[in-house]
Design an enzyme around this catalytic site. Structure first.
Site, PDB file in Angstrom:
ATOM      1  N   CYS A 107       0.848  -1.182   0.000  1.00 45.76           N
ATOM      2  CA  CYS A 107       0.000   0.000   0.000  1.00 45.76           C
ATOM      3  C   CYS A 107       0.886   1.234   0.000  1.00 45.76           C
ATOM      4  CB  CYS A 107      -0.868  -0.027   1.247  1.00 45.76           C
ATOM      5  SG  CYS A 107      -1.808   1.475   1.551  1.00 45.76           S
ATOM      6  N   HIS A 245      -8.409  -3.409   2.971  1.00 47.25           N
ATOM      7  CA  HIS A 245      -7.288  -2.662   3.560  1.00 47.25           C
ATOM      8  C   HIS A 245      -7.484  -1.150   3.398  1.00 47.25           C
ATOM      9  CE1 HIS A 245      -2.914  -1.983   4.470  1.00 47.25           C
ATOM     10  NE2 HIS A 245      -3.145  -0.918   3.718  1.00 47.25           N
ATOM     11  N   GLU A 246      -7.780  -0.725   2.186  1.00 44.77           N
ATOM     12  CA  GLU A 246      -7.889   0.722   1.932  1.00 44.77           C
ATOM     13  C   GLU A 246      -9.093   1.335   2.644  1.00 44.77           C
ATOM     14  OE1 GLU A 246      -5.388   2.257   0.696  1.00 44.77           O
ATOM     15  OE2 GLU A 246      -4.337   0.460   0.026  1.00 44.77           O
ATOM     16  N   HIS A 249      -8.118   2.447   5.985  1.00 51.22           N
ATOM     17  CA  HIS A 249      -7.538   3.803   6.014  1.00 51.22           C
ATOM     18  C   HIS A 249      -8.636   4.857   5.971  1.00 51.22           C
ATOM     19  CE1 HIS A 249      -3.466   2.457   5.779  1.00 51.22           C
ATOM     20  NE2 HIS A 249      -3.513   2.048   4.536  1.00 51.22           N
ATOM     21  N   HIS A 255      -1.249   1.689   9.360  1.00 52.38           N
ATOM     22  CA  HIS A 255      -0.769   0.328   9.119  1.00 52.38           C
ATOM     23  C   HIS A 255      -0.526  -0.420  10.416  1.00 52.38           C
ATOM     24  CE1 HIS A 255       0.481   1.432   4.810  1.00 52.38           C
ATOM     25  NE2 HIS A 255      -0.665   0.790   4.831  1.00 52.38           N
TER      26      HIS A 255
HETATM   27 ZN    ZN Z   1      -2.265   0.857   3.607  1.00 52.62          ZN
END
Ligand code: ZN
Ligand code: NAG
Ligand code: NAG
Ligand code: NAG
Ligand code: NAG
Ligand code: ZN
Length: 290
Positions: A107, A245-246, A249, A255
Site C-alpha cells: 500500500c 485494507h484501503e 484507512h 498500518h
Molecule cells: Zn495501507
C-alpha cells in the site's frame, strides 16, 4: 490537515529489484549485488533510491537535498527503524531480508506518521496504528460512489466486491454504508499522475492508497493486474483484499505491524486476505470507542 501519503518515486529501486521477479531465472542484478550488504561509511550507486523508499513510507525525515548515494548515520537509523517495524533483524544494513521486504508490493500509505512517535513504545501497546491526530468520522452512516479516470473493470463488476469489503468493517463496528451521489467516499482506478501528489508507479510496488478521515478518497493503481474473482493467478492482486485494507484507512486506521492483520502494508501477488484480524477489530474499536 494534508494527509501524508507515500510518494512512489522508486523507479531505480524497481529496476534493481525487478531482477527478482523477471522469469524464473534467479539472476541477481549487478546493482542489487552492490546494494546488498551495503553499510555505513561507504557510497553505493543507487543507494539514494533506498533513501527515497524509506522517506516515502515515513522512516526518513530529512530533505530531498540530502538523498545522496552515501551511506550515512541517518540512513542507518532509518533502516534500523524500518527493520524494527517489520520485525526483521535490526542490522542497520541492506541485508537480503530487508531488500526482499522492500521489493514486496504494498500500500502507498506511509507506515510512520509522526517523527516524534515513540515507535518502540507504541508497538508494545498494539500492532494497529492511527493517522496523526487520530482523525475520525463524526457520523456512522457513510455514503460511497465510484469514479475512475482509467478503465479497469465496470462499476457493475466492482459493486459486489466493494459491498463485501465494506461489510467486513460494518459487522465489527457501528458503520453502515450506502451508495449515493454525492458521497463521503469516492473510490476508483487511476494511473500514473492522477491529481493528488501521489502518482502511481505502474505495475508492482504501490498498489493503492487512501486518505485519512474525513477525506474519503480511495485510489487503485489501474496498472496492476487485478483479480476480481476467486481464481487469482500468481501475477495478480486481489481487488477485494486490497479494498478491505484501503477502507480501513478511509475509516482512520494506519498500518498494522501484525502480518496477519488486514492493515499490514504488504501483500504478495497471488494472495487473498479477506478477513479482518483480531488486531484490525481491536484497532477500529479503539478508534471509535467513545
Ligand atoms: Zn495501507
Ligand atoms: C530542507 O532543505 C532546504 C534547502 O536545502 C533548507 O532550507 C531547509 O531548512 C531544509 N529543511 C530541513 C527540515 O532540513
Ligand atoms: C506529531 O504529532 C503531534 C501531535 O499530534 C503534532 O502536534 C505534530 O505537529 C506532529 N509532527 C509532525 C512532524 O507531523
Ligand atoms: C493478467 O493476468 C492474467 C492471468 O495471468 C493474464 O491472462 C492477463 O493477460 C493479464 N492481464 C494483463 C493486462 O496483464
Ligand atoms: C502483534 O503481532 C504479533 C505478530 O502477529 C503478535 O505476536 C503480537 O502478540 C501482537 N501484539 C499485540 C499487542 O497484539
Ligand atoms: Zn491517488
Amino acid at each position: 490537515m494534508a494527509p501524508k501519503l507515500a510518494i512512489s518515486a522508486l523507479l531505480l529501486l524497481l529496476v534493481i529489484i525487478q531482477a527478482l521477479f523477471v522469469k524464473s531465472e534467479p539472476q541477481i542484478s549487478k546493482s542489487l549485488g552492490l546494494l546488498e550488504g551495503a553499510r555505513k561509511g561507504y557510497t553505493f550507486e543507487g543507494l539514494n533510491q533506498v533513501k527515497q523508499y524509506l522517506k516515502a513510507f515515513g522512516y526518513y525525515s530529512i530533505n530531498g537535498s540530502s538523498l545522496t548515494d552515501s551511506f550515512d548515520d541517518v540512513l542507518e537509523s532509518a533502516l534500523k527503524s524500518y527493520q524494527q517495524h517489520y520485525r526483521l533483524k535490526v542490522t542497520g544494513r541492506i541485508d537480503s531480508n530487508t531488500l526482499k521486504k522492500m521489493s514486496t508490493p504494498r500500500c502507498g500509505v506511509q507506515d510512520i506518521f509522526n517523527d516524534s512517535n515513540d515507535d518502540v513504545k507504541f508497538s508494545m501497546i498494539a500492532n494497529y496504528s492511527f493517522f496523526n491526530g487520530m482523525p475520525r468520522w463524526n457520523k456512522r452512516q457513510l455514503t460511497y460512489m465510484f469514479r475512475s479516470s482509467a478503465f479497469v473493470i465496470s462499476d457493475q463488476q466492482l459493486r459486489p466486491i466493494i459491498t463485501r469489503a465494506l461489510n467486513k468493517w460494518a459487522v465489527v463496528s457501528n458503520f453502515a454504508f450506502r451508495e449515493a451521489n454525492p458521497s463521503d467516499i469516492v473510490m476508483g482506478f487511476h494511473r500514473g499522475f492522477h491529481g493528488d501528489n501521489y502518482p502511481f508507479d505502474g505495475p508492482g510496488n504501490v498498489l493503492a492508497h487512501a486518505f485519512a478521515p474525513r477525506d474519503g478518497r480511495l485510489h487503485y493503481d489501474a496498472d496492476e493486474n487485478w483479480s476480481t474473482n476467486n481464481a487469482i493467478r500468481q501475477n495478480q492482486f486481489d481487488l477485494e483484499s486490497v479494498a478491505i485494507h484501503e477502507i480501513g484507512h478511509i475509516l482512520g486506521l494506519g498500518h498494522s505491524q501484525d502480518p496477519n492483520a488486514i492493515m499490514y502494508a504488504y501483500i504478495s501477488p497471488g494472495n487473498t486476505k479477506r478477513n479482518l484480524g483480531r488486531d484490525d477489530i481491536d484497532g477500529i474499536r479503539a478508534l471509535y470507542s467513545n
